[in-house]
Design a protein around this motif. Structure first.
Motif, PDB file in Angstrom:
ATOM      1  N   TRP A  22     -43.429  82.692 -20.142  1.00 39.26           N
ATOM      2  CA  TRP A  22     -43.495  83.200 -18.713  1.00 39.26           C
ATOM      3  C   TRP A  22     -44.576  82.942 -18.059  1.00 39.26           C
ATOM      4  CZ3 TRP A  22     -47.129  85.766 -16.107  1.00 39.26           C
ATOM      5  CH2 TRP A  22     -46.791  86.290 -14.907  1.00 39.26           C
ATOM      6  N   PHE A  23     -45.683  82.447 -18.816  1.00 37.01           N
ATOM      7  CA  PHE A  23     -47.033  82.006 -17.968  1.00 37.01           C
ATOM      8  C   PHE A  23     -46.897  80.471 -17.324  1.00 37.01           C
ATOM      9  CE2 PHE A  23     -51.297  80.204 -18.016  1.00 37.01           C
ATOM     10  CZ  PHE A  23     -51.856  80.978 -17.190  1.00 37.01           C
ATOM     11  N   LYS A  24     -46.121  79.657 -18.467  1.00 34.33           N
ATOM     12  CA  LYS A  24     -45.856  78.533 -17.923  1.00 34.33           C
ATOM     13  C   LYS A  24     -44.833  78.439 -16.644  1.00 34.33           C
ATOM     14  CE  LYS A  24     -46.699  76.109 -22.320  1.00 34.33           C
ATOM     15  NZ  LYS A  24     -46.237  75.584 -23.666  1.00 34.33           N
ATOM     16  N   ARG A  29     -44.050  77.916 -10.944  1.00 37.09           N
ATOM     17  CA  ARG A  29     -43.640  78.752  -9.451  1.00 37.09           C
ATOM     18  C   ARG A  29     -44.665  79.030  -8.421  1.00 37.09           C
ATOM     19  NH1 ARG A  29     -41.623  82.140 -13.240  1.00 37.09           N
ATOM     20  NH2 ARG A  29     -43.136  83.901 -12.978  1.00 37.09           N
ATOM     21  N   HIS A  30     -45.968  78.722  -8.851  1.00 39.42           N
ATOM     22  CA  HIS A  30     -47.115  78.521  -8.169  1.00 39.42           C
ATOM     23  C   HIS A  30     -47.906  77.409  -8.187  1.00 39.42           C
ATOM     24  CE1 HIS A  30     -45.985  82.945  -8.639  1.00 39.42           C
ATOM     25  NE2 HIS A  30     -46.512  83.040  -7.454  1.00 39.42           N
ATOM     26  N   PRO A  31     -47.287  76.182  -7.632  1.00 35.88           N
ATOM     27  CA  PRO A  31     -47.958  75.039  -7.758  1.00 35.88           C
ATOM     28  C   PRO A  31     -49.463  74.974  -7.195  1.00 35.88           C
ATOM     29  CG  PRO A  31     -46.406  74.670  -6.283  1.00 35.88           C
ATOM     30  CD  PRO A  31     -46.205  76.040  -6.795  1.00 35.88           C
ATOM     31  N   LYS A  32     -49.901  75.673  -6.367  1.00 39.81           N
ATOM     32  CA  LYS A  32     -51.366  75.587  -5.938  1.00 39.81           C
ATOM     33  C   LYS A  32     -52.479  76.290  -6.617  1.00 39.81           C
ATOM     34  CE  LYS A  32     -49.803  75.998  -0.969  1.00 39.81           C
ATOM     35  NZ  LYS A  32     -49.978  76.807   0.013  1.00 39.81           N
ATOM     36  N   LEU A  33     -51.775  76.762  -8.046  1.00 37.00           N
ATOM     37  CA  LEU A  33     -52.677  77.344  -9.027  1.00 37.00           C
ATOM     38  C   LEU A  33     -53.020  76.289 -10.149  1.00 37.00           C
ATOM     39  CD1 LEU A  33     -51.777  80.956  -9.345  1.00 37.00           C
ATOM     40  CD2 LEU A  33     -53.497  80.098  -7.826  1.00 37.00           C
ATOM     41  N   VAL A  95     -59.876  79.833 -16.851  1.00 40.99           N
ATOM     42  CA  VAL A  95     -59.523  80.513 -15.770  1.00 40.99           C
ATOM     43  C   VAL A  95     -58.502  80.111 -14.795  1.00 40.99           C
ATOM     44  CG1 VAL A  95     -61.769  81.481 -15.695  1.00 40.99           C
ATOM     45  CG2 VAL A  95     -61.310  79.513 -14.548  1.00 40.99           C
ATOM     46  N   LEU A  96     -57.977  80.933 -13.992  1.00 41.92           N
ATOM     47  CA  LEU A  96     -56.666  80.450 -13.023  1.00 41.92           C
ATOM     48  C   LEU A  96     -57.157  80.693 -11.746  1.00 41.92           C
ATOM     49  CD1 LEU A  96     -53.670  79.783 -13.147  1.00 41.92           C
ATOM     50  CD2 LEU A  96     -53.450  82.465 -12.841  1.00 41.92           C
TER      51      LEU A  96
END
Length: 121
Positions: A22-24, A29-33, A95-96
């Motif tokens: 799920w995290f991957k 889904r959020h390429p800016k992170l 960290v994210l």
């Protein structure tokens, strides 16, 4: 997990916790992170404010009030030194944060961040 619990939504995850897959997918889904190692800093360093820095630079005003401003103008009082700090436990967690951001910090507290400081003249 906390968001799902507080929201009251149905929980599709095993053991009620999102897994690595799920995290991957979340990162995809959020390429800016991005996920990066953080630099550790002490709580004291993290709490420095712009006001505290400005107050430090107002030392000349204090010295004038104390009639000691001559110590700033005396060339025999010019010293050069360099302080280096060596962490005994420099490892931090992941960290994210926003992709492209150069610095990520993790505030350490207590004795987790012991440091040996050396001052050279």
């Amino acid at each position: 997990m906390e968001i799902i619990k507080s929201d009251g939504r149905p929980n599709p995850f095993k053991k009620c916790i999102p897994g690595d897959k799920w995290f991957k997918g979340f990162l995809n889904r959020h390429p800016k992170l991005s996920l990066r190692h953080a630099d550790s800093i002490s709580a004291a360093r993290a709490s420095v404010t712009e006001e505290a820095i400005k107050n430090w630079h107002e030392i000349k005003i204090h010295l004038k009030e104390e009639k000691c401003v001559d110590i700033l103008e005396d060339p025999t009082r010019i010293f050069n030194s360099n302080e280096s700090g060596f962490e005994t436990n420099p490892k931090t967690g992941l960290v994210l944060g926003p992709r492209g951001m150069k610095n990520f910090y993790q505030v350490k507290s207590g004795s987790e961040k012991e440091q040996i400081t050396v001052l050279f003249y």
